[in-house]
Design a protein around this motif. Structure first.
Motif, mmCIF file in Angstrom:
data_model
loop_
_atom_site.group_PDB
_atom_site.id
_atom_site.type_symbol
_atom_site.label_atom_id
_atom_site.label_comp_id
_atom_site.label_asym_id
_atom_site.label_seq_id
_atom_site.Cartn_x
_atom_site.Cartn_y
_atom_site.Cartn_z
ATOM 1 N N VAL A 242 0.760 -1.161 0.062
ATOM 2 C CA VAL A 242 0.124 0.081 0.141
ATOM 3 C C VAL A 242 1.004 1.149 0.040
ATOM 4 O O VAL A 242 1.422 1.729 1.100
ATOM 5 C CB VAL A 242 -0.945 0.037 1.379
ATOM 6 C CG1 VAL A 242 -1.744 1.156 1.244
ATOM 7 C CG2 VAL A 242 -1.681 -1.438 1.362
ATOM 8 N N ASP A 243 1.319 1.736 -1.268
ATOM 9 C CA ASP A 243 2.402 2.664 -1.287
ATOM 10 C C ASP A 243 2.238 3.612 -2.566
ATOM 11 O O ASP A 243 2.982 4.445 -2.795
ATOM 12 C CB ASP A 243 3.584 2.102 -1.567
ATOM 13 C CG ASP A 243 3.855 1.458 -2.756
ATOM 14 O OD1 ASP A 243 3.023 1.154 -3.639
ATOM 15 O OD2 ASP A 243 4.881 1.085 -3.079
ATOM 16 N N GLY A 244 0.788 3.663 -2.936
ATOM 17 C CA GLY A 244 0.548 4.611 -4.085
ATOM 18 C C GLY A 244 1.264 4.437 -5.196
ATOM 19 O O GLY A 244 1.373 5.246 -6.076
ATOM 20 N N GLY A 245 2.038 3.221 -5.399
ATOM 21 C CA GLY A 245 2.566 3.035 -6.860
ATOM 22 C C GLY A 245 4.169 3.215 -6.678
ATOM 23 O O GLY A 245 4.755 2.974 -7.640
ATOM 24 N N LEU A 246 4.563 3.400 -5.385
ATOM 25 C CA LEU A 246 5.883 3.668 -5.436
ATOM 26 C C LEU A 246 6.894 2.615 -5.713
ATOM 27 O O LEU A 246 7.790 2.698 -6.419
ATOM 28 C CB LEU A 246 6.149 4.165 -3.866
ATOM 29 C CG LEU A 246 7.807 4.341 -3.722
ATOM 30 C CD1 LEU A 246 8.304 5.444 -4.236
ATOM 31 C CD2 LEU A 246 7.763 4.767 -2.083
ATOM 32 N N SER A 247 6.615 1.336 -5.061
ATOM 33 C CA SER A 247 7.439 0.348 -5.510
ATOM 34 C C SER A 247 7.372 -0.167 -6.922
ATOM 35 O O SER A 247 8.219 -1.052 -7.252
ATOM 36 C CB SER A 247 7.170 -0.936 -4.487
ATOM 37 O OG SER A 247 5.858 -1.335 -4.436
ATOM 38 N N ALA A 248 6.082 -0.071 -7.469
ATOM 39 C CA ALA A 248 6.054 -0.254 -8.992
ATOM 40 C C ALA A 248 7.155 0.378 -9.903
ATOM 41 O O ALA A 248 7.435 -0.065 -10.902
ATOM 42 C CB ALA A 248 4.795 -0.159 -9.232
ATOM 43 N N ILE A 249 7.562 1.162 -9.493
ATOM 44 C CA ILE A 249 8.669 2.164 -10.154
ATOM 45 C C ILE A 249 9.823 2.235 -9.588
ATOM 46 O O ILE A 249 10.753 3.191 -10.063
ATOM 47 C CB ILE A 249 8.004 3.476 -10.330
ATOM 48 C CG1 ILE A 249 7.763 4.405 -9.275
ATOM 49 C CG2 ILE A 249 6.594 3.564 -11.300
ATOM 50 C CD1 ILE A 249 7.870 5.890 -9.415
ATOM 51 N N TYR A 250 10.407 1.417 -8.804
ATOM 52 C CA TYR A 250 11.575 1.342 -8.321
ATOM 53 C C TYR A 250 12.461 1.078 -9.529
ATOM 54 O O TYR A 250 12.099 0.465 -10.648
ATOM 55 C CB TYR A 250 11.838 -0.189 -7.364
ATOM 56 C CG TYR A 250 11.402 0.102 -5.984
ATOM 57 C CD1 TYR A 250 11.054 1.352 -5.536
ATOM 58 C CD2 TYR A 250 10.844 -0.980 -5.269
ATOM 59 C CE1 TYR A 250 10.698 1.384 -3.936
ATOM 60 C CE2 TYR A 250 10.533 -0.766 -3.966
ATOM 61 C CZ TYR A 250 10.370 0.294 -3.515
ATOM 62 O OH TYR A 250 9.703 0.132 -2.256
ATOM 63 N N PRO A 251 13.894 1.526 -9.452
ATOM 64 C CA PRO A 251 14.519 1.996 -8.328
ATOM 65 C C PRO A 251 14.231 3.777 -8.395
ATOM 66 O O PRO A 251 14.445 4.370 -9.259
ATOM 67 C CB PRO A 251 15.954 1.591 -8.284
ATOM 68 C CG PRO A 251 16.003 1.711 -10.027
ATOM 69 C CD PRO A 251 14.834 1.234 -10.518
#
Ligand SMILES: NC(=O)c1ccc[n+]([C@@H]2O[C@H](COP(=O)([O-])OP(=O)(O)OC[C@H]3O[C@@H](n4cnc5c(N)ncnc54)[C@H](OP(=O)(O)O)[C@@H]3O)[C@@H](O)[C@H]2O)c1
Length: 254
Positions: A242-251
Motif C-alpha cells: 500500500v504505497d501509491g505505486g512507489l514500489s512499482a517504479i523502483y528504483p
C-alpha cells in the motif's frame, strides 16, 4: 459493519498506523484491544476510538507481557479473531555505528515481538481467524543506514509463508501489509529529523510517488479492514503493498 462482533488485538495501537487500524476496526463493528508500552498514549487512543476498545500495557518483546495480554482477552472475550502484529521500530544508523543494544531493540521489537504476539494469541484463535503483519516496502530495498530495520522486516515477511502453511489446517489466514511512506512518529521524529526536515522530505517524496502524495494512516487501515474481513477470505499468504505505486517504479531515490 464488516467486522461485526469480531475481537481484534492490535499491537502498537496507541499511535500512528496501529491506532487508525483500531479505530477503523471499531467503526466496522469489532471490539479492539490495543497494546503498547506508554500508558498515556494508550489511554488517549482508547478515548479517540470512542467505543468498543480497551488497552493492555504490554511490551511485545516480552513474552510474559504478551501471555498476560492474551490471558486478559481470553478472560474477557474468550477468543480473538484478528491479530494485527503492528508494533515496530526502526532507525537510520550506519552499519559501523550499530550497537548490540540497537540490534536487539530493533530485532526484538519487530521480529521477536511479532513471534510472541502470534504465539500468545494462537490458542485463542478460532477457525477462520486472520493474522495481519505490518512489514514495509523497504524490505525490497538496499537503503543505506537502514540495514537493521530492513533485515527485521524481511524476517517478518518470511513468516507470511511459513505460518500460512503451518496454520492451514486451522484455516487461519496469514497476510501482511507493506506500507509505503506514511507520515507518523516512526517515519519522522524517531528517525531523527526535525519537523521542518520531515516536511521537506515528505514533499520531495510525494513527487516520486505515482499517486502524487505520501500515504495516510487511513490508506493502511482500509487494507487492514479488507484483510481481516470475509471479503478477503480467499486471500492467504500475501503481502499487500500500500504505497501509491512507489514500489512499482523502483528504483527511486528515497
Ligand atoms: N510510517 C511508515 O511510513 C511505515 C512504513 C512501513 C512500515 N511501517 C510499520 O508500521 C508499524 C507502525 O508504525 P507507525 O508508523 O504507526 O509508527 P508509530 O506511531 O511510532 O507506532 C509504533 C507503535 O509501536 C509501539 N511499540 C514500539 N515498540 C513497542 C514494544 N516493544 N512493545 C509494544 N509496542 C511497541 C509504539 O508504542 P510504545 O512506544 O508506547 O510502545 C507505537 O504505538 C511499524 O511496524 C512500522 O515499522 C511504517
Amino acid at each position: 459493519m464488516r467486522l461485526k462482533d469480531r475481537t481484534a488485538l492490535i499491537t502498537g495501537g496507541g499511535t500512528g498506523i496501529g491506532l487508525e487500524i483500531a479505530r477503523h476496526y471499531a467503526e466496522e463493528g469489532a471490539y479492539v484491544y490495543i497494546t503498547g508500552r506508554r500508558e498515556n498514549k494508550l489511554q488517549e487512543a482508547v478515548r479517540k476510538i470512542g467505543k468498543n476498545a480497551s488497552y493492555i500495557q504490554a511490551d511485545v518483546s516480552n513474552m510474559e507481557d504478551m501471555r498476560r495480554a492474551a490471558e486478559k482477552i481470553r478472560t474477557e472475550r474468550g477468543h480473538v479473531d484478528i491479530v494485527v502484529a503492528n508494533a515496530g521500530v526502526g532507525n537510520y544508523i550506519p552499519l559501523e555505528n550499530v550497537t548490540m543494544e540497537e540490534f536487539d531493540r530493533v530485532m526484538h521489537t519487530n521480529v521477536l515481538g511479532t513471534y510472541y504476539t502470534v504465539q500468545a494469541c494462537l490458542p485463542l484463535m478460532p477457525e477462520g481467524s486472520a493474522i495481519i503483519l505490518n512489514t514495509s516496502v523497504t524490505a525490497n530495498l538496499g537503503l543505506k543506514n537502514f540495514s537493521l530495520y530492513i533485515a527485521a522486516k524481511s524476517a517478518e515477511r518470511s513468516f507470511i509463508h511459513t505460518w500460512t502453511n503451518e496454520l492451514r489446517d486451522r484455516r487461519i489466514r496469514v497476510n501482511a501489509i507493506a506500507p509505503g511512506i506514511i507520515p507518523t512518529d516512526a517515519a519522522g521524529k524517531e528517525l531523527g529529523r526535525s519537523e521542518e526536515e520531515e516536511k521537506a522530505a515528505q514533499a520531495y517524496r510525494a513527487t516520486l510517488i505515482p499517486a502524487a502524495r505520501v500515504g495516510r494512516v487511513r490508506d493502511i487501515s482500509s487494507a487492514a479492514v479488507f484483510l481481516a474481513s470475509e471479503e478477503s477470505s480467499y486471500i492467504n499468504g500475501v503481502e499487500l503493498t500500500v504505497d501509491g505505486g512507489l514500489s512499482a517504479i523502483y528504483p527511486v531515490k528515497l
